[in-house]
Design an enzyme around this catalytic site. Structure first.
Site, short mmCIF file in Angstrom:
data_model
loop_
_atom_site.label_atom_id
_atom_site.label_comp_id
_atom_site.label_asym_id
_atom_site.label_seq_id
_atom_site.Cartn_x
_atom_site.Cartn_y
_atom_site.Cartn_z
N TYR A 108 8.33 -0.45 5.63
CA TYR A 108 7.36 -1.50 5.96
C TYR A 108 6.30 -1.57 4.87
O TYR A 108 6.22 -0.69 4.01
CB TYR A 108 6.73 -1.25 7.34
CG TYR A 108 5.71 -0.14 7.36
CD1 TYR A 108 6.09 1.20 7.28
CD2 TYR A 108 4.35 -0.42 7.43
CE1 TYR A 108 5.14 2.22 7.29
CE2 TYR A 108 3.40 0.59 7.44
CZ TYR A 108 3.80 1.90 7.37
OH TYR A 108 2.86 2.90 7.36
N ARG A 124 6.50 -1.66 -4.40
CA ARG A 124 6.67 -0.42 -3.63
C ARG A 124 7.70 -0.62 -2.52
O ARG A 124 8.54 0.25 -2.27
CB ARG A 124 5.33 0.02 -3.04
CG ARG A 124 5.45 1.28 -2.19
CD ARG A 124 4.11 1.80 -1.73
NE ARG A 124 3.48 0.90 -0.77
CZ ARG A 124 2.24 1.05 -0.31
NH1 ARG A 124 1.50 2.07 -0.72
NH2 ARG A 124 1.73 0.19 0.56
N ARG A 126 25.38 3.36 18.62
CA ARG A 126 24.47 4.28 17.95
C ARG A 126 25.28 5.31 17.18
O ARG A 126 26.01 6.10 17.78
CB ARG A 126 23.59 4.99 18.98
CG ARG A 126 22.61 5.98 18.34
CD ARG A 126 21.80 6.73 19.40
NE ARG A 126 20.84 7.64 18.77
CZ ARG A 126 21.13 8.86 18.30
NH1 ARG A 126 22.36 9.34 18.41
NH2 ARG A 126 20.21 9.61 17.73
N HIS A 163 24.92 7.74 13.36
CA HIS A 163 24.01 8.01 12.24
C HIS A 163 24.45 7.32 10.95
O HIS A 163 23.61 6.84 10.18
CB HIS A 163 23.90 9.52 11.99
CG HIS A 163 23.06 10.23 13.00
ND1 HIS A 163 23.40 10.27 14.34
CD2 HIS A 163 21.90 10.91 12.88
CE1 HIS A 163 22.47 10.96 14.99
NE2 HIS A 163 21.55 11.36 14.12
N GLU A 212 -2.67 14.03 1.25
CA GLU A 212 -3.35 12.75 1.50
C GLU A 212 -3.94 12.84 2.90
O GLU A 212 -4.20 13.94 3.38
CB GLU A 212 -2.35 11.58 1.34
CG GLU A 212 -1.11 11.71 2.21
CD GLU A 212 -0.15 10.53 2.09
OE1 GLU A 212 -0.50 9.49 1.52
OE2 GLU A 212 0.98 10.66 2.61
N LEU A 229 2.23 9.06 -0.17
CA LEU A 229 2.56 7.66 -0.42
C LEU A 229 1.85 7.19 -1.70
O LEU A 229 0.66 7.50 -1.88
CB LEU A 229 2.08 6.80 0.76
CG LEU A 229 2.56 5.36 0.70
CD1 LEU A 229 4.03 5.27 1.11
CD2 LEU A 229 1.72 4.47 1.60
N1 PMP Z 1 -0.94 7.16 2.76
C1 PMP Z 1 -0.40 6.82 3.93
C2 PMP Z 1 0.34 7.87 4.71
C3 PMP Z 1 -0.51 5.51 4.44
O1 PMP Z 1 0.05 5.17 5.61
C4 PMP Z 1 -1.23 4.53 3.69
C5 PMP Z 1 -1.34 3.12 4.16
N2 PMP Z 1 -1.96 2.97 5.40
C6 PMP Z 1 -1.81 4.95 2.48
C7 PMP Z 1 -1.63 6.25 2.03
C8 PMP Z 1 -2.60 3.98 1.63
O2 PMP Z 1 -1.75 3.03 1.05
P1 PMP Z 1 -2.25 1.58 0.64
O3 PMP Z 1 -3.43 1.79 -0.25
O4 PMP Z 1 -1.09 1.01 -0.07
O5 PMP Z 1 -2.62 0.85 1.90
#
Ligand code: PMP
Length: 285
Positions: free
Chosen positions: A32, A51, A100, A102, A182, A206
């Site tokens: 998403y 991305r 269903r 995998h 993060e 991410l």
């Molecule tokens: N890390 C995670 C786990 C996220 O879900 C998000 C987005 N909500 C981010 C970082 C930040 O990403 P972005 O700046 O692209 O919104």
């Protein structure tokens, strides 16, 4: 009325229906994106799309959609939902199959779903108006491919909820070497002696678009040094400022971690400089 998009149709969201055999529902088998839009203007559409396409490629889903088709979808949703402050949510699952199992089905059409939700107005570079955050901390329990923006978000949800239950609004995450990864829904930055520091991109986090845009803006400006390097738990504890970044929050100042004030517990000067630059440049991306 909230108008959504589902597999070729624009329709009121209440009428958008997906089979319970959809692999997004059964397996969280999809990716998403959330693209922010302020008064009809998108922020970072291209990096968000890049991305998303990388994620789709990593998990072997092909939509065949062009950049223009995705842009058209975003603009139509803005048009149909009124150009306020919107998060445009795009989700692609591997699709609905008749049982269903995998393994990837041989013939299945991806499910493409999109809708808009309201987000706060774009943050302003003003210390007295900044939305401040207090956060919890936790050992990061998520999988090893956090670089893919997967719809399987159980680990993130559990981490976020821990923060909520402890009276905070986010949770900072650390790997088993006590290094910052993060937060559960944001990237993380620290400021020390005027330098902005954030952990480097790898599979543990991410590649946030806000992170990418912020680093680019700071480097182009050149007045504040930016380092992408490992950040330890001790460095977080001793930081002058801590920020979390995401598309709907932009740069959010963290004023306490596990109830301990960050620095002097106030919104910092480097935050003000960074958000000032971000506000001036957000629509250039
Ligand atoms: N890390 C995670 C786990 C996220 O879900 C998000 C987005 N909500 C981010 C970082 C930040 O990403 P972005 O700046 O692209 O919104």
């Amino acid at each position: 009325m909230n108008i959504a998009y589902l597999n070729g149709q624009y329709l009121p969201i209440e009428q958008a229906k997906i089979s319970p055999l959809d692999r997004g529902f059964l397996f969280g088998d999809g990716v998403y994106e959330v693209v922010p839009s302020y008064e009809g203007k998108l922020v970072g559409f291209l990096p968000h799309l890049q991305r998303m396409n990388k994620g789709l490629e990593a998990i072997g889903i092909s939509t065949g959609w062009s950049e223009n088709q995705w842009l058209d979808l975003c603009l139509k949703l803005i048009q149909q939902n009124g150009a306020g402050n919107l998060g445009i949510y795009l989700q692609i699952s591997r699709g609905t199959y008749d049982t269903r199992a995998h393994r990837f089905p041989d013939k299945v059409n991806p499910t493409i779903f999109a809708f808009c939700f309201e987000i706060p107005p774009a943050p302003v570079a003003d210390k007295s108006l900044a939305k401040t955050y207090t956060v919890s901390t936790a050992r990061d329990i998520r999988w090893d491919r956090r670089d893919i923006k997967s719809t399987s978000l159980l680990g993130n949800v559990l981490h976020y909820q821990q923060g909520v239950e402890q009276g905070n609004q986010e949770t900072l995450l650390f790997n088993d070497r006590n290094e910052l990864t993060e937060a559960s829904s944001c990237n993380a930055f620290i400021v020390k002696n005027g330098s902005v520091i954030t952990p480097p991109l790898d599979h543990q986090k991410l590649p946030g678009i806000t992170r990418q845009i912020l680093i680019d803006i700071l480097r182009n400006d050149g007045n504040i040094s930016v380092e992408e390097r490992t950040v330890t738990m001790d460095e977080v504890a001793e930081a002058d400022e801590v920020w979390i970044t995401s598309s709907s929050r932009e740069i959010a100042p963290v004023i306490a971690i596990d109830s301990v004030p960050v620095g002097d517990g106030q919104v910092g000067d480097v935050w003000l400089a960074a958000q000032t630059l971000f506000s001036a440049n957000r629509f250039n991306y």
